[in-house]
Design an enzyme around this catalytic site. Sequence first.
Site, short mmCIF file in Angstrom:
data_model
loop_
_atom_site.label_atom_id
_atom_site.label_comp_id
_atom_site.label_asym_id
_atom_site.label_seq_id
_atom_site.Cartn_x
_atom_site.Cartn_y
_atom_site.Cartn_z
N ASP A 42 2.76 2.59 30.31
CA ASP A 42 2.77 1.25 30.89
C ASP A 42 2.03 0.21 30.05
OD1 ASP A 42 4.28 2.02 33.05
OD2 ASP A 42 2.55 2.47 34.32
N HIS A 246 -6.41 3.81 1.79
CA HIS A 246 -6.02 3.24 3.08
C HIS A 246 -6.92 3.75 4.19
CE1 HIS A 246 -1.68 2.29 1.51
NE2 HIS A 246 -2.58 1.44 1.09
N ASP A 263 -11.16 -4.54 2.74
CA ASP A 263 -9.80 -5.04 2.47
C ASP A 263 -9.29 -5.57 3.80
OD1 ASP A 263 -7.12 -5.45 1.90
OD2 ASP A 263 -6.92 -3.63 0.70
N ASP A 274 -4.67 -11.57 2.23
CA ASP A 274 -4.95 -10.19 1.81
C ASP A 274 -6.04 -10.22 0.74
OD1 ASP A 274 -4.91 -7.52 1.23
OD2 ASP A 274 -2.88 -7.46 0.45
N HIS A 353 -3.05 3.06 -8.31
CA HIS A 353 -2.07 2.19 -7.67
C HIS A 353 -1.65 1.07 -8.62
CE1 HIS A 353 -5.24 -0.85 -7.02
NE2 HIS A 353 -6.00 0.12 -6.53
N HIS A 357 1.20 -6.65 -5.21
CA HIS A 357 2.47 -6.65 -4.49
C HIS A 357 2.79 -8.07 -4.06
CE1 HIS A 357 -0.01 -7.06 -0.84
NE2 HIS A 357 -0.75 -6.07 -1.31
N HIS A 364 2.92 -6.47 2.58
CA HIS A 364 3.71 -5.97 1.46
C HIS A 364 5.09 -6.61 1.62
CE1 HIS A 364 1.02 -2.14 0.93
NE2 HIS A 364 0.43 -3.27 0.55
N GLU A 387 -5.04 -7.00 -7.69
CA GLU A 387 -6.06 -6.14 -7.10
C GLU A 387 -6.33 -4.87 -7.91
OE1 GLU A 387 -4.65 -4.05 -3.49
OE2 GLU A 387 -2.92 -5.41 -3.54
N TYR A 391 -11.81 4.01 -8.79
CA TYR A 391 -12.25 4.92 -7.73
C TYR A 391 -12.64 6.24 -8.37
CZ TYR A 391 -9.12 1.47 -5.66
OH TYR A 391 -8.48 0.30 -5.34
N ARG A 409 -12.59 -2.24 -5.48
CA ARG A 409 -11.34 -3.00 -5.63
C ARG A 409 -11.68 -4.48 -5.45
NH1 ARG A 409 -8.56 -0.20 -2.52
NH2 ARG A 409 -8.43 -1.35 -0.56
N GLU A 411 -9.54 -8.07 -4.96
CA GLU A 411 -8.17 -8.53 -4.70
C GLU A 411 -8.16 -10.00 -4.28
OE1 GLU A 411 -4.39 -7.27 -1.84
OE2 GLU A 411 -6.42 -6.65 -1.32
#
Length: 442
Positions: A42, A246, A263, A274, A353, A357, A364, A387, A391, A409, A411
């Site tokens: 619900d 992520h 991020d 972003d 990576h 993008h 994305h 970005e 790591y 990172r 970005e």
Amino acid sequence: MMDYPRIEQTEFAARRERLAEQMDDSSAAIVPAASLQPRNNDVEFPFRQDSDFYYLTGFDEPDAVMLLIKRAGVVTYHLYCLPRDPHMEIWHGFRHGPEGAKAIFGADESGSVEALDDKVPTLLDGIAQLYFCMGSHLATQERVEAWLTVMRQQVRQGVQAPTQLTDLAPCLHDMRLIKSEAEAAVMRAAGEISAQAHIRAMQACKPGMKEYQLEAVITHHFMNEGCRLPAYSSIVGGGENACVLHYVSNRDTLRSGDLVLIDAGCEHDYYAGDITRTFPVNGQFSDEQKALYELTLKAQYACLDMIKPGVPWEAIHDCSVRVITAGLIELGLLSGQLDALIEEGAHREFYMHKLGHWLGMDVHDVGNYKVDGQWRTLQPGMVMTVEPGIYVSPSNMSVDARWRGIGIRIEDDVLITETGHEVLTASVPKTVDEIEALMAAV
């Protein structure tokens, strides 16, 4: 809260006109709205309209269908939506209904979506070609096939069903890839709101906080500026968690001596910000953190210097790989000849990576990265993220222990202009000195 720019109905109408210009005569484009998605019993997730549908209509209600029909050179815009229903509106809120679809959203023709199946044979009779985004809306694809089956069964009544099915995505998504001045203004606002949220997180950060408490600082600023939802699930990773690309658990304690990677970006009027920033929990970079951070920033600056119309997408990524690989050799995390290490992809152990993008209504965003087998060249109006990251896995035994568990990172969101580029997120600090000064001033 500031009065931020928004997309006006004139812009939606101009988009439909541009799409119609690219459609063949005797054709129709079909674009469905999103539906409410169940979260648990619900309860639904907060509604977020389908990006393609909203791009063409500005209509923010579920289960609607847009048709753009081009017949004998005349284009008509049809919007079928849920009808007004006083009982349902008591429970779920106001609906514009078919009347509002015309009066507010500019439809030439409108009606209840519940009656659309019965209207299709008349709407599409004699239309030769149907456009819709294939593969991304399976329910719509099944519905189109059902419509065509019904129309073919009426051939003895003179009904002529469409005979060509064409993917709408290449045309529509190339439109979305190039932002108008109105879109650029909205994305500047999304970038600035997101930037100020990151500044507040740097100012609020203290050892002993939970990652989710820092996330709450970000979310509070988004909502306080009128952005009820983030553009994506915010990443707040302290220490080793920054090495998980992520990471969204956001539940660990932030420790003095660690970095924290955030991020996060808001969604303003359906357009995403972003930003990623990485900074020390206690306000002071260690020597190892500073060395890797400044290498990452060096790579980002080198890439930004390249960005202008005509530059291939992949060339910018290749620049980041070269700078980061050379820096890792200098710091002793990689050993060997630069070109040989690049050729064998040695950087992927630390930088796994791509550089970025497309950015727009989706974080994305849509748009091919290659055209006819070649990497796409940048054009004015495109928006991309830049970005680079480094790591060092906590389990990487090939490097000294002092480097392990550091994840970084940096970005920013970048609009391609006629003469170069504009960084839409420039107001949030990113040099070591700027970050340390900001955190020390609290």
